[in-house]
Design a protein around this motif. Structure first.
Motif, mmCIF file in Angstrom:
data_model
loop_
_atom_site.group_PDB
_atom_site.id
_atom_site.type_symbol
_atom_site.label_atom_id
_atom_site.label_comp_id
_atom_site.label_asym_id
_atom_site.label_seq_id
_atom_site.Cartn_x
_atom_site.Cartn_y
_atom_site.Cartn_z
ATOM 1 N N LEU A 124 0.693 -1.163 -0.058
ATOM 2 C CA LEU A 124 -0.004 0.151 -0.004
ATOM 3 C C LEU A 124 0.972 1.189 0.170
ATOM 4 N N THR A 125 2.101 1.160 0.062
ATOM 5 C CA THR A 125 2.871 2.315 -0.411
ATOM 6 C C THR A 125 3.152 2.675 -1.595
ATOM 7 N N ALA A 154 -5.702 3.341 -0.814
ATOM 8 C CA ALA A 154 -5.071 3.256 0.283
ATOM 9 C C ALA A 154 -5.183 4.228 1.495
ATOM 10 N N LEU A 182 -6.226 3.375 5.347
ATOM 11 C CA LEU A 182 -5.485 3.622 6.342
ATOM 12 C C LEU A 182 -5.202 5.046 6.793
ATOM 13 N N ASP A 238 0.487 4.059 9.091
ATOM 14 C CA ASP A 238 1.632 3.702 8.317
ATOM 15 C C ASP A 238 1.206 2.704 7.364
ATOM 16 N N ARG A 239 1.607 2.927 6.157
ATOM 17 C CA ARG A 239 1.262 2.141 4.745
ATOM 18 C C ARG A 239 2.393 0.806 4.764
ATOM 19 N N ALA A 252 -1.014 -4.526 6.879
ATOM 20 C CA ALA A 252 -1.634 -3.883 6.115
ATOM 21 C C ALA A 252 -0.944 -3.860 4.615
ATOM 22 N N SER A 253 0.268 -4.185 4.448
ATOM 23 C CA SER A 253 0.979 -4.405 3.137
ATOM 24 C C SER A 253 1.810 -5.671 3.418
#
Length: 302
Positions: free
Chosen positions: A176-177, A202, A206, A210-211, A216-217
């Motif tokens: 997700l970054t 994203a 979130l 913090d992505r 989450a990632s």
């Protein structure tokens, strides 16, 4: 016919009007109108509840008495439902000969991270507590649901729960970054997304969080101990590198992993079964991968 089918699908997807970051409810309605296909003939559906969340159970005619699929739908954690994916999941279980439960996990932005993960873990725990043998349980998901499937198994490992027999992910969103090179290099090739679409999803999921957090990632998670993994992705999608890097990281963690990059096709191309030969072939391969790793004697004889 495959090249012609790919080109026709690409043209069709590019013809769909774009609405940058619509309100979530409007986006959900538009997605449902555009993607929903009913479960195929011979696959019975019924509403149920799993882990405290609504779910859709799909059972093909002649299904084995044992073997169960937990499916997590895609939609950027913002849109989608078991109903929008009834056709896709129904086609998969029709080919695999097993039952599936497709989970209606909570969606962002009303329910941001970790709500979807909490729901997925609760559903997985409920299957185990209800007597499902993990050796006869498989997990699958597409897009955000593919990333969620990996996060779920990482969370299950941390909770001391056993792993399922196998996991399959279709065009998984794992970073997700938005750090994959293909987010930029394949924008012209992708007929569905631009990078801003993914950034919007994203953000809904979130917020200011913090992505890069591993749940989450899951690209950034320790994947050691996960079950055999099948990753399918199209060569014409922004998330190509999410899938490729996931496979590499899983392999580095000694996970048995199979990566399939399908040429000339878009994000979750498997939705287009019946009109794209690649989609039908891919669903057959997923079904074969999952059932080959189940211990149910009825399935082993298939």
């Amino acid at each position: 016919m495959t090249r012609q089918q790919r080109d026709t699908l690409d043209d069709l997807l590019r013809s769909i009007p774009r609405t940058p970051d619509p309100e979530p409810e409007a986006a959900r309605l538009a997605f449902a109108r555009g993607i929903t296909r009913p479960a195929p003939d011979g696959v019975a559906t019924r509403r149920t509840v799993l882990g405290g969340r609504p779910a859709l159970e799909l059972e093909p005619a002649g299904a084995a008495d044992r073997g169960r699929l937990l499916y997590l739908h895609g939609g950027g954690y913002v849109i989608g439902s078991p109903d929008t994916h009834a056709g896709l999941v129904g086609e998969l279980v029709r080919r695999a000969g097993i039952r599936a439960t497709s989970l209606d996990y909570r969606l962002a932005p009303e329910h941001p991270f970790p709500a979807a993960l909490d729901d997925g873990l609760a559903a997985y725990r409920a299957l185990l507590d209800g007597g499902t043998d993990p050796a006869e349980l498989v997990v699958a998901g597409d897009s955000a649901g593919g990333g969620l499937a990996i996060s779920l198994l990482v969370a299950a490992r941390a909770a001391g729960l056993p792993q399922p027999a196998a996991v399959a992910v279709l065009s998984p969103w794992t970073d997700l970054t938005l750090g994959g090179d293909s987010i930029r290099t394949l924008e012209a090739a992708d007929p569905i997304f631009v990078a801003e679409d993914l950034a919007d999803y994203a953000g809904h999921y979130l917020g200011d969080g913090d992505r890069a957090q591993p749940l989450a990632s899951p690209l950034f998670a320790d994947l050691t101990g996960l079950p055999p993994l099948l990753v399918q992705v199209g060569a014409h999608e922004l998330l190509l590198d999410d899938a490729v890097r996931l496979a590499g990281r899983a392999g580095a963690g000694d996970v048995e992993v199979t990566l399939e990059v399908w040429p000339g096709v878009p994000h979750v191309f498997q939705h287009h079964y019946g009109r794209l030969d690649d989609a039908d072939a891919a669903l057959d391969r997923i079904a074969g991968f999952l059932t080959a790793r189940l211990t149910a004697p009825q399935l082993a004889a298939r």
